[in-house]
Design a protein around this motif. Structure first.
Motif, short mmCIF file in Angstrom:
data_model
loop_
_atom_site.label_atom_id
_atom_site.label_comp_id
_atom_site.label_asym_id
_atom_site.label_seq_id
_atom_site.Cartn_x
_atom_site.Cartn_y
_atom_site.Cartn_z
N THR A 1 -15.84 3.76 -0.38
CA THR A 1 -15.32 2.63 0.38
C THR A 1 -16.45 1.89 1.09
N ARG B 1 -13.81 -1.82 1.05
CA ARG B 1 -12.46 -1.27 0.90
C ARG B 1 -11.63 -2.06 -0.10
N VAL C 1 0.83 -1.21 0.00
CA VAL C 1 0.00 0.00 0.00
C VAL C 1 0.86 1.25 0.00
N LEU D 1 -5.94 5.88 -3.65
CA LEU D 1 -4.72 5.19 -3.26
C LEU D 1 -4.08 5.83 -2.03
N VAL E 1 -6.85 5.61 1.34
CA VAL E 1 -7.06 4.24 1.79
C VAL E 1 -5.75 3.62 2.28
N SER E 2 -4.65 3.95 1.60
CA SER E 2 -3.34 3.44 2.04
C SER E 2 -3.04 3.91 3.46
N TYR F 1 -10.33 -0.33 -3.50
CA TYR F 1 -8.89 -0.06 -3.59
C TYR F 1 -8.28 -0.75 -4.81
#
Length: 516
Positions: free
Chosen positions: A67, A72, A13, A113, A116-117, A76
């Motif tokens: 999300t 998620r 990630v 990116l 969520v990372s 993602y």
């Protein structure tokens, strides 16, 4: 999840987030090559940068909704696939507007990116080690944008510009495959509220219209062009409707009610200005270095590299200062002073400046960036209730991206205006009554006569040299004006910190650590 899988997921990630951040700046050193290769003006080519930033601004506040709706893991991985596919299309674009369109879609994929990372990395660390997670992600955040120009320069000098997009393919595929086997749903699933589609549509229309007006207004002589008038009215109506709707709807995509907090409102303004400084400086400097100073893309990229290293140490120093109880306001002041000094130094450049001198100036920019990112977010949420902290932090991050997108457009417009002013001013000195101008033209005419041209050809070539000199001088003076302009924005907005009252908010501090 065992320790090996946890480490692999963290690397995955973080790699995806860095990939997204690299793409915010990797194209900056390639703009001149794209412009020439695709037969577009530099003003049109800057849409490659701004379209990506605008897409990020639109998608960031929607991430929590998407999300929750898709899950998620699916969202993602889907975002990575969109990012990679659009990277392929960007590299193969036959014209500038096809490239801009896929660059926008790439930005929509990339928006997930980063956020969520962040969530995944901090979920993988226990509470007592959140500081370690913050350091890991923080270093990744700073490495991405700062090494982007260096990578871009090496690629442009040794290969072709489409490769700056194609390098995302192996990284993206590896990240998607790894996430397919390793990424799971969050321990606490987000609550699914009704999606505020009208708010999303109004935000996209409003920002898109305003951005087009800022980007194309100067070229189209502003309100002398019909579609600029239409888009201006559209932007005003859409953004006004967006604000009214978001204040009315029960579950807004952007909860504007949190702006009742004075600290958040002031921090959002300062973050917007910070975004202008961060993005315009890393946009103007590479273009100036290549177009006027004759630096190669590789030299330009390497010129920006030392500041990347300094930024990491400055980020660590910023975190330690706050951990020792230093007020975020003081750190923000230091950051603003560094940005002001950077712009003041760059406004004194000339054609003889070395890459080393510019690199030293860029260190102050990097230090400023490190000193402003986390403290401004902490300042923004310092007076919010725990339930409002996530929205406040998200809004503050959105303001940074929005500032960057608007800043690049504003600087392009300002540059075009100033170059016309300087050109007119310089041309007034080229006349038969100016002995220096006459002597210079006669000298050039004589030089070209010695090279075999007849008197008329030699004189026309001499006039051409004078024309080129005026153009380059006008460009240099205009870039200097741009640095002055951005520096002045920092000077004007700095006193706003006098109106901020901070109070300790443990929940806010914890959330900021989780966000950065």
């Amino acid at each position: 999840m065992n320790n090996l899988k946890r480490i692999l997921l963290i690397i995955t990630v973080l790699m995806a987030a860095v990939m997204e951040l690299i793409d915010t700046t990797i194209v900056n050193v390639a703009l001149s090559h794209m412009s020439g290769n695709l037969g577009a003006t530099l003003e049109d080519t800057t849409w490659v940068v701004t379209a990506y930033a605008i897409a990020n601004v639109i998608i960031i506040p929607m991430t929590s909704f998407l999300t929750a709706i898709f899950g998620r893991r699916k969202y993602y991985i889907g975002s990575i696939i969109v990012f990679v596919v659009c990277s392929i299309m960007c590299g193969g674009a036959p014209d500038i507007w096809t490239l801009v369109a896929f660059r926008f879609l790439q930005g929509l994929g990339g928006g997930a990116l980063l956020s969520v990372s962040q969530a995944v990395i901090f979920e993988l660390f226990p509470k007592e080690k959140q500081g370690v997670a913050s350091a890991i992600f923080g270093i990744g955040v700073f490495i991405g944008p700062t090494i982007g120009p260096t990578m871009g320069g090496l690629i442009i000098d040794n290969y072709n510009w489409p490769l700056i997009f194609y390098i995302n393919i192996p990284i993206g595929i590896a990240a998607a495959v790894s996430c397919y086997f390793l990424l799971t749903e969050p321990l606490i699933k987000p609550k699914i509220n009704k999606v505020d589609w009208l708010g999303i549509i109004l935000l996209a229309i409003g920002i898109g219209s305003l951005q087009t007006v800022l980007e194309r207004g100067q070229t189209e002589d502003w309100f002398a062009t019909g579609y600029i008038i239409v888009l201006t009215v559209t932007a005003i109506v859409a953004l006004t409707a967006f604000i009214l709707w978001e204040l009315h709807v029960p579950h807004p995509v952007v909860n504007l009610r949190v702006f009742k907090s004075r600290s958040l409102s002031i921090a959002a303004i300062l973050t917007f200005i910070t975004g202008i400084g961060m993005f315009t400086s890393v946009f103007i400097t590479p273009v100036l270095a290549q177009r006027l100073l004759g630096f190669t893309p590789t030299e330009t990229g390497l010129m920006l590299l030392p500041s990347a290293v300094i930024a990491i140490f400055a980020l660590i120093a910023s975190g330690r200062l706050m951990a020792k109880g230093v007020s975020p306001i003081l750190i923000v002041v230091l950051g603003f002073i560094c940005f002001i000094y950077f712009n003041w130094s760059m406004s004194g450049i000339n054609f003889g400046i070395s890459a080393r001198a510019i690199s030293i100036n860029l260190i102050f920019r990097a230090t400023a960036m490190a000193f402003l990112t986390v403290p401004l977010t902490l300042l923004a949420v310092s007076s919010l209730a725990p339930a409002d902290i996530p929205q406040g932090a998200s809004l503050n991050n959105m303001m940074r991206q929005l500032g960057g997108a608007f800043g690049i457009s504003a600087v392009n417009t300002y540059y075009a205006q100033r170059i016309a002013v300087h050109r007119t001013d310089l041309l007034t000195h080229i006349n038969p009554y100016n002995p220096q101008a006459v002597e210079r033209l006669n000298s050039l005419t004589s030089y070209f006569q010695q090279k075999g041209s007849n008197i008329m050809e030699a004189r026309m070539k001499g006039i051409g040299v004078l024309e080129h000199t005026i153009s380059t001088q006008s460009s240099m003076l205009s870039y200097i004006d741009c640095y002055y302009f951005v520096g002045l924005l920092f000077v004007i907005t700095l006193p706003l910190l006098l109106f901020v009252k901070t109070k300790k908010n443990p929940a806010a501090a914890k959330m900021v650590i989780s966000d950065h």
